[in-house]
Design an enzyme around this catalytic site. Sequence first.
Site, PDB file in Angstrom:
ATOM      1  N   TYR A   1       0.710  -0.966   0.112  1.00  0.00           N
ATOM      2  CA  TYR A   1      -0.157  -0.149   0.099  1.00  0.00           C
ATOM      3  C   TYR A   1       0.689   1.267   0.012  1.00  0.00           C
ATOM      4  O   TYR A   1       0.346   2.394  -0.473  1.00  0.00           O
ATOM      5  CB  TYR A   1      -0.989   0.071   1.267  1.00  0.00           C
ATOM      6  CG  TYR A   1      -2.252  -0.705   1.160  1.00  0.00           C
ATOM      7  CD1 TYR A   1      -2.058  -2.156   0.908  1.00  0.00           C
ATOM      8  CD2 TYR A   1      -3.383  -0.156   1.145  1.00  0.00           C
ATOM      9  CE1 TYR A   1      -3.336  -2.774   0.784  1.00  0.00           C
ATOM     10  CE2 TYR A   1      -4.554  -0.881   0.982  1.00  0.00           C
ATOM     11  CZ  TYR A   1      -4.541  -2.196   0.814  1.00  0.00           C
ATOM     12  OH  TYR A   1      -5.677  -2.771   0.771  1.00  0.00           O
TER      13      TYR A   1
ATOM     14  N   ASP B   1      -6.225  -7.131   4.116  1.00  0.00           N
ATOM     15  CA  ASP B   1      -7.406  -6.660   3.449  1.00  0.00           C
ATOM     16  C   ASP B   1      -8.146  -7.562   2.908  1.00  0.00           C
ATOM     17  O   ASP B   1      -9.341  -7.688   3.188  1.00  0.00           O
ATOM     18  CB  ASP B   1      -6.689  -5.604   2.316  1.00  0.00           C
ATOM     19  CG  ASP B   1      -7.855  -4.957   1.591  1.00  0.00           C
ATOM     20  OD1 ASP B   1      -8.757  -4.544   1.939  1.00  0.00           O
ATOM     21  OD2 ASP B   1      -7.724  -4.936   0.326  1.00  0.00           O
TER      22      ASP B   1
ATOM     23  N   ASP C   1      -2.729 -18.411   1.542  1.00  0.00           N
ATOM     24  CA  ASP C   1      -3.604 -19.426   0.697  1.00  0.00           C
ATOM     25  C   ASP C   1      -4.424 -20.315   1.574  1.00  0.00           C
ATOM     26  O   ASP C   1      -5.712 -20.436   1.605  1.00  0.00           O
ATOM     27  CB  ASP C   1      -2.948 -19.989  -0.581  1.00  0.00           C
ATOM     28  CG  ASP C   1      -1.805 -20.766  -0.212  1.00  0.00           C
ATOM     29  OD1 ASP C   1      -1.214 -20.747   0.992  1.00  0.00           O
ATOM     30  OD2 ASP C   1      -1.435 -21.245  -1.154  1.00  0.00           O
TER      31      ASP C   1
ATOM     32  N   LYS D   1       3.379 -15.526   3.434  1.00  0.00           N
ATOM     33  CA  LYS D   1       3.467 -16.475   2.240  1.00  0.00           C
ATOM     34  C   LYS D   1       5.192 -16.510   2.355  1.00  0.00           C
ATOM     35  O   LYS D   1       5.683 -16.439   1.387  1.00  0.00           O
ATOM     36  CB  LYS D   1       3.161 -15.487   1.126  1.00  0.00           C
ATOM     37  CG  LYS D   1       3.193 -16.281  -0.338  1.00  0.00           C
ATOM     38  CD  LYS D   1       2.141 -17.357  -0.147  1.00  0.00           C
ATOM     39  CE  LYS D   1       2.080 -18.234  -1.617  1.00  0.00           C
ATOM     40  NZ  LYS D   1       1.341 -19.545  -1.486  1.00  0.00           N
TER      41      LYS D   1
ATOM     42  N   ASP E   1     -12.392  -9.135   4.460  1.00  0.00           N
ATOM     43  CA  ASP E   1     -13.379  -9.228   3.507  1.00  0.00           C
ATOM     44  C   ASP E   1     -14.047 -10.612   3.726  1.00  0.00           C
ATOM     45  O   ASP E   1     -15.135 -10.737   3.668  1.00  0.00           O
ATOM     46  CB  ASP E   1     -13.317  -8.838   2.250  1.00  0.00           C
ATOM     47  CG  ASP E   1     -13.308  -7.095   1.823  1.00  0.00           C
ATOM     48  OD1 ASP E   1     -13.245  -6.446   2.989  1.00  0.00           O
ATOM     49  OD2 ASP E   1     -14.380  -6.723   0.883  1.00  0.00           O
TER      50      ASP E   1
HETATM   51  C1  IPM Z   1     -10.569  -1.418   3.795  1.00  0.00           C
HETATM   52  C2  IPM Z   1     -10.781  -0.678   2.282  1.00  0.00           C
HETATM   53  C3  IPM Z   1      -9.533   0.013   1.677  1.00  0.00           C
HETATM   54  C4  IPM Z   1      -8.083  -0.839   1.872  1.00  0.00           C
HETATM   55  C5  IPM Z   1      -9.295   0.985   0.668  1.00  0.00           C
HETATM   56  C6  IPM Z   1     -10.745   1.593   0.302  1.00  0.00           C
HETATM   57  C7  IPM Z   1      -8.336   1.590   0.347  1.00  0.00           C
HETATM   58  O1  IPM Z   1     -10.840  -1.877   1.415  1.00  0.00           O
HETATM   59  O2  IPM Z   1     -10.462  -0.619   4.693  1.00  0.00           O
HETATM   60  O3  IPM Z   1     -10.421  -2.633   3.961  1.00  0.00           O
HETATM   61  O4  IPM Z   1      -8.000  -1.340   0.986  1.00  0.00           O
HETATM   62  O5  IPM Z   1      -7.469  -0.795   3.066  1.00  0.00           O
HETATM   63 MN    MN Z   2     -10.518  -3.726   2.109  1.00  0.00          MN
END
Ligand code: IPM
Ligand code: MN
Length: 367
Positions: free
Chosen positions: A141, A255, A231, A198, A259
């Site tokens: 990032y 990240d 993975d 990894k 999710d």
């Molecule tokens: C999160 C989001 C952010 C990230 C994006 C919007 C830059 O996906 O907070 O997880 O990747 O960190």
């Molecule tokens: Mn995210």
Amino acid sequence: MSKKFRICTLPGDGIGPEIMEQALRVLDKIGELYDCEFEYDEELIGGCAIDAVDNPWPEKTEKAALDSDAVLLAAVGGKKWDHGEKRPEQGLLALRKSMNAYCNLRPVSIFEPLIDSSTLKPDVIRGVDLMIVRELTGGIYFGRRNTSSDVEGAGVNGTKGWRAYDTMEYSEYEIERIARYAFEMARKRRSHVTSVDKANVLDSSKLWRKVVHELGEAEYPDVELDDMLVDAAAMQLVKNPGFFDVILTENTFGDILSDEASMISGSLGMLASASLGSKTPIFEPCHGSAPDIAGQGIANPLAQILSVAMMLRYAFDMPEAADSIENAVDEVLKAGWLTRDLAGEGADESKILNTVEMGDKVIAALK
Ligand code: IPM
Ligand code: MN
């Protein structure tokens, strides 16, 4: 004298302002119940800041954030800004960097009344309670990057020869401070850290693994530590998520895995997060700005409200007040109340609340 806290509020884009309003009503009520005062300084970030001052991270916002006891953020982004040179996400990344918020906490637990809204089987997810500790200010990032036209390769196979790279770099210092946080967190939970990397391929992961183990052996021998390749971790999260207590990982892996983990709980609309470091701590829901339903008054404010609970717990040392909010949300869900996004097929329409009504229910259940 009652305690006073100054909060920089960043409603941002899309449903942000609507859900922020409910979170602040909840916070005002907490102020009454727990004899403290909250002062708000609302500022711009993301798309709305691009529109107003042509900058997703205005200097005025940075100053207000640095001068506050906490930042409460809703969400940024939307189609409207997808193709511009300045993007709302740049505001979010600048906020994290500027607050030196290297530690991102993303708790995932199951709200029993919502257990059927997960796509995973109830038996697989029942009782899951895990915490992702994601490194937030390093890795790809923020690493060196470039896009260039590579003269040598130009024209090969009819391409124009463009080439781009991003780098995942970590220093021992960066790894150790986030690992320390994860070990400390595990001690307050079930004393189990799974470090995700990894290391079979990446140098940055090999160093990651080495530093985490050295710290664990030297200072946290009481905490069980295991490693998992990213993975395999992605697989384990859907196969047997109950395995995890604290997941420690770098920025990009965190990240993606967070999710994925959010889907265990069934709804991204319920998950809060904290981003902590050496400056002002940041609290925000895990979900985005949902521009498709913005302005309709139907957005689910619960993740924003639960972010307030995290703020009380991690920034203001008010664990009882945090519990009060979390218990209130539980109680409201147990009574069958839902927002549109949480309602599965065949849900009782008379139980579906709009944004303000959900705020009302939570406030009424606060103790
Ligand atoms: C999160 C989001 C952010 C990230 C994006 C919007 C830059 O996906 O907070 O997880 O990747 O960190
Ligand atoms: Mn995210």
